[in-house]
Design an enzyme around this catalytic site. Sequence first.
Site, PDB file in Angstrom:
ATOM      1  N   ASP A   1       1.027  -1.280  -0.217  1.00 17.88           N
ATOM      2  CA  ASP A   1       0.090   0.019  -0.023  1.00 17.88           C
ATOM      3  C   ASP A   1       1.106   1.186   0.045  1.00 17.88           C
ATOM      4  O   ASP A   1       2.080   1.284   0.399  1.00 17.88           O
ATOM      5  CB  ASP A   1      -0.752  -0.179   1.200  1.00 17.88           C
ATOM      6  CG  ASP A   1      -1.761   1.230   1.342  1.00 17.88           C
ATOM      7  OD1 ASP A   1      -2.447   1.604   0.544  1.00 17.88           O
ATOM      8  OD2 ASP A   1      -1.535   1.839   2.509  1.00 17.88           O
TER       9      ASP A   1
ATOM     10  N   ASN B   1      -8.847  -1.166   4.148  1.00 18.00           N
ATOM     11  CA  ASN B   1      -8.693  -1.511   2.689  1.00 18.00           C
ATOM     12  C   ASN B   1      -7.662  -2.487   2.030  1.00 18.00           C
ATOM     13  O   ASN B   1      -7.516  -2.740   1.063  1.00 18.00           O
ATOM     14  CB  ASN B   1      -9.211  -0.199   1.820  1.00 18.00           C
ATOM     15  CG  ASN B   1      -7.672   0.636   2.059  1.00 18.00           C
ATOM     16  OD1 ASN B   1      -7.212   0.490   2.973  1.00 18.00           O
ATOM     17  ND2 ASN B   1      -7.762   1.340   0.674  1.00 18.00           N
TER      18      ASN B   1
ATOM     19  N   ASP C   1      -1.809  -0.965   6.028  1.00 20.32           N
ATOM     20  CA  ASP C   1      -1.935  -0.214   7.256  1.00 20.32           C
ATOM     21  C   ASP C   1      -3.470   0.028   7.449  1.00 20.32           C
ATOM     22  O   ASP C   1      -3.697   0.614   8.402  1.00 20.32           O
ATOM     23  CB  ASP C   1      -1.254   1.017   7.143  1.00 20.32           C
ATOM     24  CG  ASP C   1      -1.932   2.238   6.508  1.00 20.32           C
ATOM     25  OD1 ASP C   1      -2.287   3.294   7.059  1.00 20.32           O
ATOM     26  OD2 ASP C   1      -2.132   1.987   5.359  1.00 20.32           O
TER      27      ASP C   1
END
Length: 269
Positions: free
Chosen positions: A9, A221, A218
């Site tokens: 991410d 999603n 983190d």
Amino acid sequence: MDWKIVFSDIDGTVLNSKHELLASTIEAVQKLALKNIPFVLVSARMPKAMKLILDEMNVKMPMISYGGALVLDEQNQILHDDKINKLDTKAIIDEIELLWPDDVVINYYSDDNWFVKDEENKAVKREENITNVKASQADFKELINKDILPNKILCMTKANISSKIEAVLQEKFPQLNIVRSSDILIEIMNKDVSKANGIEVLLHHLNMIPAQAIAFGDNYNDLDMLDFIGLGVAMGNAPDDVKKIAFAVTEDNNRDGICKFLWKIKLID
């Protein structure tokens, strides 16, 4: 395990709390590249915003954009392109504008384009500063009529009402994937769009399997991604619910979390 690929991410993970790359992260990614281990960004961001980060890392890698709705190989060729259909696009924009006309700023992302109704809006300017990409002003109805359909719709709102907005939209539009990516951002994509599905497309293209992959995330999603691959790693700044589903937890995004974990498992030295 012979790890062959790393997914990550962006916000809260690759970038620190100031939305900057740590020198340790850049060094780690470059060490992976020397071993022919791709470091693939998986994000709700648009490709332009992701490419700027790859350029700063001085690497050329595939990208999984819009939470899995758009997958590009390292030559920027499209491997997967999932857009919301015309009826659903019109219906959910109408609903948002009806229920929260003053509380939600709608962002309309199609391919590598970012459209907004008012490019001078403060929330839009804030996002421009974070991503270093400029929005274009457009009429959403005109875009829909021209079949310029979105890979993603992003709602910018207020922290105290974001969970309520998320719940209302999820109930009214079960055919769509609606999830908060932060306390002020709500991402809207097709139902089958997820980071895990985007990763699956790329792994198939690269002739790899989930068990050979590591992923860093983190937030909520990132849950499907962390659960899907062989080694899901939550950042130290992740909510407890995310940490619980992860295989491991590393330091936070301000304290060399990615680099330290890759060093710990001896993927870099």
